[in-house]
Scaffold this active site. Structure first.
Site, PDB file in Angstrom:
ATOM      1  N   ALA A 113       0.010   8.671  -2.959  1.00 28.56           N
ATOM      2  CA  ALA A 113       0.031   9.691  -1.903  1.00 28.56           C
ATOM      3  C   ALA A 113      -0.022   9.034  -0.520  1.00 28.56           C
ATOM      4  O   ALA A 113      -0.640   7.983  -0.372  1.00 28.56           O
ATOM      5  CB  ALA A 113      -1.163  10.635  -2.061  1.00 28.56           C
ATOM      6  N   GLY A 115       3.300   9.648  -0.423  1.00 27.19           N
ATOM      7  CA  GLY A 115       4.526   9.618  -1.215  1.00 27.19           C
ATOM      8  C   GLY A 115       5.722   8.932  -0.582  1.00 27.19           C
ATOM      9  O   GLY A 115       6.840   9.073  -1.071  1.00 27.19           O
ATOM     10  N   GLY A 116       5.501   8.162   0.491  1.00 27.65           N
ATOM     11  CA  GLY A 116       6.633   7.493   1.149  1.00 27.65           C
ATOM     12  C   GLY A 116       7.354   6.529   0.222  1.00 27.65           C
ATOM     13  O   GLY A 116       8.587   6.549   0.103  1.00 27.65           O
ATOM     14  N   CYS A 233      -1.209  -2.402   3.927  1.00 24.15           N
ATOM     15  CA  CYS A 233      -0.779  -2.344   5.333  1.00 24.15           C
ATOM     16  C   CYS A 233      -1.837  -3.037   6.183  1.00 24.15           C
ATOM     17  O   CYS A 233      -2.242  -2.541   7.219  1.00 24.15           O
ATOM     18  CB  CYS A 233      -0.520  -0.905   5.773  1.00 24.15           C
TER      19      CYS A 233
HETATM   20  N1  SAM Z   1       1.936   4.500  -1.364  1.00 19.09           N
HETATM   21  C1  SAM Z   1       1.571   5.554  -0.447  1.00 19.09           C
HETATM   22  C2  SAM Z   1       2.778   5.934   0.385  1.00 19.09           C
HETATM   23  O1  SAM Z   1       3.713   5.131   0.500  1.00 19.09           O
HETATM   24  O2  SAM Z   1       2.822   7.053   0.906  1.00 19.09           O
HETATM   25  C3  SAM Z   1       0.374   5.186   0.386  1.00 19.09           C
HETATM   26  C4  SAM Z   1      -0.810   4.811  -0.450  1.00 19.09           C
HETATM   27  S1  SAM Z   1      -2.269   4.504   0.452  1.00 19.09           S
HETATM   28  C5  SAM Z   1      -1.985   2.975   1.155  1.00 19.09           C
HETATM   29  C6  SAM Z   1      -3.406   4.158  -0.824  1.00 19.09           C
HETATM   30  C7  SAM Z   1      -3.767   5.327  -1.713  1.00 19.09           C
HETATM   31  O3  SAM Z   1      -4.706   4.848  -2.686  1.00 19.09           O
HETATM   32  C8  SAM Z   1      -4.435   6.480  -1.001  1.00 19.09           C
HETATM   33  O4  SAM Z   1      -3.706   7.656  -1.221  1.00 19.09           O
HETATM   34  C9  SAM Z   1      -5.817   6.581  -1.619  1.00 19.09           C
HETATM   35  O5  SAM Z   1      -6.272   7.893  -1.800  1.00 19.09           O
HETATM   36  C10 SAM Z   1      -5.629   5.895  -2.951  1.00 19.09           C
HETATM   37  N2  SAM Z   1      -6.897   5.329  -3.488  1.00 19.09           N
HETATM   38  C11 SAM Z   1      -8.113   5.304  -2.921  1.00 19.09           C
HETATM   39  N3  SAM Z   1      -9.010   4.728  -3.750  1.00 19.09           N
HETATM   40  C12 SAM Z   1      -8.360   4.405  -4.867  1.00 19.09           C
HETATM   41  C13 SAM Z   1      -8.739   3.794  -6.085  1.00 19.09           C
HETATM   42  N4  SAM Z   1      -9.987   3.385  -6.298  1.00 19.09           N
HETATM   43  N5  SAM Z   1      -7.801   3.621  -7.024  1.00 19.09           N
HETATM   44  C14 SAM Z   1      -6.528   4.012  -6.806  1.00 19.09           C
HETATM   45  N6  SAM Z   1      -6.108   4.578  -5.664  1.00 19.09           N
HETATM   46  C15 SAM Z   1      -7.004   4.770  -4.701  1.00 19.09           C
END
Ligand code: SAM
Length: 447
Positions: A113, A115-116, A233
């Site tokens: 999420a 979702g990009g 990032c």
């Molecule tokens: N890939 C996404 C995009 O391109 O839109 C962005 C992802 S963001 C960098 C990381 C995601 O990892 C967040 O949505 C967050 O809620 C989730 N996250 C947080 N803690 C986590 C965990 N322990 N295990 C897996 N995912 C986690």
């Protein structure tokens, strides 16, 4: 002026060296903005020529572009609502380039999420293979689902599950796995200066521990010979090179794959690339690994649809045939009065928090089918029996997106009608006596 913590500047000096001053200067400039084109719906050459703002090719992804100049209102453009493109920071697209998606790949996006990157993967797969997108935080999984629907993903699954549980259930199932891990977000500081206040060495360390744990879980979902891409990032060595090194030490079944991309700068590892504001992006790190070895195939088999015809199924198929010229009958699945078109490669697993598998076609209510917005978003207009074709300058586009009833000029007979803007599906309505009753979801309507 943006003030950076002294500890952070010291960390940066170890990473950027003499470029640290250039980075600090750039912090006063506006952030880069970009978009990626969704090939499930659009062709870049046509779409970009129609957009009311200038774009320029980015080096990070084949269908990635910078948005040049003023970008306010990009997310409100009807083509955005139609899922023709996804607004995305340019360097964030680089991880999917490293994944090197091929037709028919089965791909897991583990931290997906909003979702990009999933939007990019779905676009690269172009209706083949499978995209399984997971987001552990439940309310963020709903945002992910909404973006899936907007982008018109048919061959996909959205789940909300802990990485360990999910990857154990789907052991060895995927050709490609992406871990776009939660991080300290140093590459977001220009876009979101408030995030600077959350930076500390302790936070970086805690992020690195969590990242290792997610990557460790992800490893089991990769099939032998498959690819695992890790991205963040942030610039931090500890969260990037450090996590990869710790992972490779703990996983002799994985090897580092050298990357030779024409963007970014070398990282401390030949399998990784770092992008900084000096390289044309806000900030990203991506590294590529390959699984060389593992247990004999333990991956789940594919889900088989019940073949026994029943009355409700026949009625749903009839109703769908009134709406679509081509109904994928062999994929129709009914569950609790809801009708779905399941993805071709849907694995037979339970207990993994599936929020959506494939496309919600509609709901069976009072002996009739109420089709869903998602069905029309995921169906090319030429497959719909009735289409109200609007041009971008037609005032009815705005009215439709506001949820208003609109005139059809008698151009479509009574019944469920797809509404398009210059050929991109926006949703649907129900035509009756030359008026279209609006079915655009309330939560998406514009004020
Ligand atoms: N890939 C996404 C995009 O391109 O839109 C962005 C992802 S963001 C960098 C990381 C995601 O990892 C967040 O949505 C967050 O809620 C989730 N996250 C947080 N803690 C986590 C965990 N322990 N295990 C897996 N995912 C986690």
């Amino acid at each position: 002026m943006v003030i950076l913590p002294q500890d952070y500047i010291e960390e940066l000096q170890a990473i950027f060296g003499t470029d640290t001053a250039a980075y600090q200067d750039l912090m006063a400039q506006p952030p880069y903005k970009g978009l990626s084109v969704n090939r499930l719906k659009a062709r870049p050459e046509t779409l970009l020529a129609e957009l009311p703002f200038a774009t320029e090719k980015s080096p990070f992804y084949a269908d990635g572009y910078y948005i040049c100049g003023e970008s306010d209102g990009v997310g409100r453009h009807p083509y955005h609502q139609a899922g023709a493109f996804y607004v995305q920071e340019p360097s964030a697209t680089s991880a999917v380039t490293l994944l090197d998606i091929q037709p028919n790949d089965k791909v897991l996006d583990l931290c997906a999420a909003p979702g990009g990157k999933s939007a990019q993967i779905a676009s690269c797969l172009c209706g083949t293979g499978l995209l399984w997108s997971n987001e552990v935080v439940r309310h963020r999984a709903q945002i992910l689902l909404s973006n899936f629907e907007r982008m018109g993903v048919r061959e996909g699954v959205v789940s909300s599950c802990h990485p360990e549980t999910l990857c154990e259930a789907l052991g060895g199932f995927f050709d490609k796995v992406l871990v776009d891990a939660p991080c300290s977000g140093e590459g977001m500081f220009r876009k979101d200066p408030e995030a600077i206040g959350e930076w500390s060495r302790e936070h970086v360390k805690a992020c690195a521990e969590r990242q290792f744990s997610i990557l460790h879980s992800a490893a089991q979902a990769v099939k032998v010979g498959g690819t695992l891409v890790y991205s963040t990032c942030t610039f931090s060595h500890e969260e990037n090179e450090g996590v990869i090194q710790a992972f490779l030490s703990a996983h002799p079944d994985f090897e580092a794959v050298d990357v030779h991309e024409p963007f970014g700068r070398p990282s401390g590892l030949a399998c990784g690339v770092r992008i900084t504001p000096m390289d044309g992006g806000e900030g990203h790190f991506a590294a590529k690994l390959r699984r060389m070895d593992g247990d004999a195939d333990t991956s789940p088999s594919l889900f088989t649809l019940p073949s026994r015809p029943d009355k409700q199924r026949t009625e749903v198929l009839h109703a769908l045939a009134d709406i679509l010229a081509d109904v994928p009958q062999d994929r129709l699945y009914l569950s609790h009065d809801k009708a779905f078109f399941l993805p071709r490669y849907y694995p037979n697993v339970t207990g993994v928090g599936v929020v959506r598998a494939g496309v919600l076609a509609g709901e069976w209510k009072k002996n009739r089918l109420e089709p869903s917005h998602a069905l029309f978003m995921a169906t090319p207009p030429d497959v719909c029996r009735q289409v109200l074709r609007l041009s971008l300058t037609d005032s009815r586009v705005k009215d439709f997106l506001q949820g208003l009833e609109i005139d059809t000029d008698g151009s479509t007979p009574d019944g469920y009608t797809s509404v398009t803007v210059n050929g991109y599906s926006l949703g649907f309505g129900k035509t009756s006596h030359a008026r279209l009753k609006n079915k655009y979801p309330k939560g998406l309507r514009r004020a």
